[in-house]
Enzyme design. Structure first.
Site, mmCIF file in Angstrom:
data_model
loop_
_atom_site.group_PDB
_atom_site.id
_atom_site.type_symbol
_atom_site.label_atom_id
_atom_site.label_comp_id
_atom_site.label_asym_id
_atom_site.label_seq_id
_atom_site.Cartn_x
_atom_site.Cartn_y
_atom_site.Cartn_z
ATOM 1 N NE ARG A 15 -4.009 0.362 1.566
ATOM 2 C CZ ARG A 15 -5.184 0.056 2.727
ATOM 3 N NH1 ARG A 15 -5.536 0.956 3.381
ATOM 4 N NH2 ARG A 15 -6.210 -0.138 1.243
ATOM 5 C CG HIS A 57 -8.412 -0.302 -3.454
ATOM 6 N ND1 HIS A 57 -7.696 -0.977 -2.883
ATOM 7 C CD2 HIS A 57 -8.992 0.832 -1.680
ATOM 8 C CE1 HIS A 57 -7.592 -1.321 -1.772
ATOM 9 N NE2 HIS A 57 -8.530 -0.883 -0.968
ATOM 10 C CD GLN A 88 -12.973 -2.265 -1.502
ATOM 11 O OE1 GLN A 88 -11.888 -2.379 -0.652
ATOM 12 N NE2 GLN A 88 -13.856 -2.996 -1.360
ATOM 13 C CG ASP A 90 -13.540 5.456 -0.901
ATOM 14 O OD1 ASP A 90 -13.768 5.795 0.257
ATOM 15 O OD2 ASP A 90 -12.750 5.677 -1.612
ATOM 16 C CB CYS A 150 -13.655 0.825 -0.792
ATOM 17 S SG CYS A 150 -13.298 2.310 -0.416
ATOM 18 N NE ARG A 185 -9.850 -5.531 -0.295
ATOM 19 C CZ ARG A 185 -9.137 -4.688 -0.049
ATOM 20 N NH1 ARG A 185 -9.954 -3.531 0.470
ATOM 21 N NH2 ARG A 185 -7.712 -4.863 -0.335
#
Ligand code: CP
Ligand code: NVA
Length: 302
Positions: free
Chosen positions: A103, A130, A133, A221, A261, A289
């Protein structure tokens, strides 16, 4: 040749549907306590330059459940944080671990890590994309709606990393993406151009009501992604009319699902009565996930 997963477009349409199929099977197996150790003796190095709850826990638990091991690596404690070159870090880690999940603040840094390492590199979120996700989001949509082709997905809010990955995913899924973002906060032109050139239907505007009209899925988001904290006050004003609340949701298809998310900022981009309603699938989305990343790890490492 080693495979990386830096962008959702690192897999094909067929590979995506195979991956979702594997994830659904792993989910069923887990429910009945079946954990085949396909990744025994494999190790995942996880570098986190930014905070995480879901990504860290799901990858770590996922590796454990597959019979492997995951290491949490804080760059501040690594020589990387004292200036060791990314390419040297990539070469050294390639001698120790089987894959790297990172990340990172910079998407380019992930590309550099992958270019200099001999092992698969997974993007666990960058400033631009991402992809893990979006894999979980696609799995959740398939579970809920049993298809992706022509599913109308409204994106309301910031044209951020998750939005960019959603846009690219339309090339693989056939979902129709309708985006409502304030001027100046729209997703990068290059993502929209790439998706449209490959036949994806992407509508871009500023009006949440237009985006949400008859949508099957309403997605949002945070208005303030990690790294933009200093802009919080300004963004809260600019994004005020981009809140996913009951009134906005009433314009979607009846029974439309709501996705986020997470982490959510309740009372800002989404209201309590929406995220806690029976239209919200955010907890399944978070759980997925785990399953989808286990399927990804099998694809890259087994
Ligand atoms: N959605 C997501 O990536 O969550 P975390 O930041 O908690 O990993
Ligand atoms: N867009 C958010 C996603 C967090 C999972 C961020 O980048 O902070």
């Amino acid at each position: 040749m080693k495979k990386d997963f830096i962008s959702i477009l690192d897999i094909s349409r067929d590979e995506l549907s195979e991956l979702i199929g594997t994830a659904c099977r792993l989910k069923e197996e887990r429910k009945v306590g079946v954990f085949p150790p396909h990744l025994s003796q494999k190790t995942l190095g996880m570098i986190f330059e930014k905070s995480s709850t879901r990504t860290r826990i799901s990858f770590e638990v996922g590796m454990y459940e597959l019979g492997g091991h995951a290491l949490f690596l804080n760059p501040k404690d690594m020589q990387l944080g004292r200036g060791e070159a990314i390419k040297d870090t990539a070469r050294v880690m390639s001698r120790f671990v089987s894959a790297i999940m990172i990340r990172a603040n910079s998407h380019q840094a992930i590309i550099e890590l992958a270019a200099h390492g001999d092992i698969p590199v997974i993007n666990g979120l960058s400033d631009k994309e991402h992809p893990c996700q979006i894999l979980a989001d696609i799995m959740t949509i398939v579970e809920q709606l049993h298809r992706t082709e022509k599913v109308k997905v409204a994106w309301v809010g910031d044209g951020n990393n998750v939005c960019n990955s959603l846009i690219l995913s339309a090339i693989l899924t056939g979902m129709e993406i309708r985006i409502a973002c304030p001027a100046g906060y729209q997703p990068s032109d290059s993502y929209i151009k790439t998706a449209r050139e490959q036949g994806a239907v992407i509508d871009l505007g500023e009006d949440p009501l237009v985006a949400v009209k008859d949508a099957d899925v309403v997605m949002t988001d945070t208005w303030v992604s990690m790294g933009h904290e200093e802009e919080t006050r300004e963004r809260e004003k600019i994004f005020a009319r981009y809140q996913v609340n009951k009134e906005l949701l009433a314009h979607a298809r009846p029974g439309a699902i709501v996705m986020h998310c997470l982490p959510a900022h309740r009372g800002y981009e989404i209201t309590d009565d929406v995220i806690d309603s029976n239209q919200s699938v955010v907890w399944d989305q978070a759980e997925n996930r785990l399953h989808v990343q286990k399927a990804l790890l099998l694809r890259l490492l087994a």
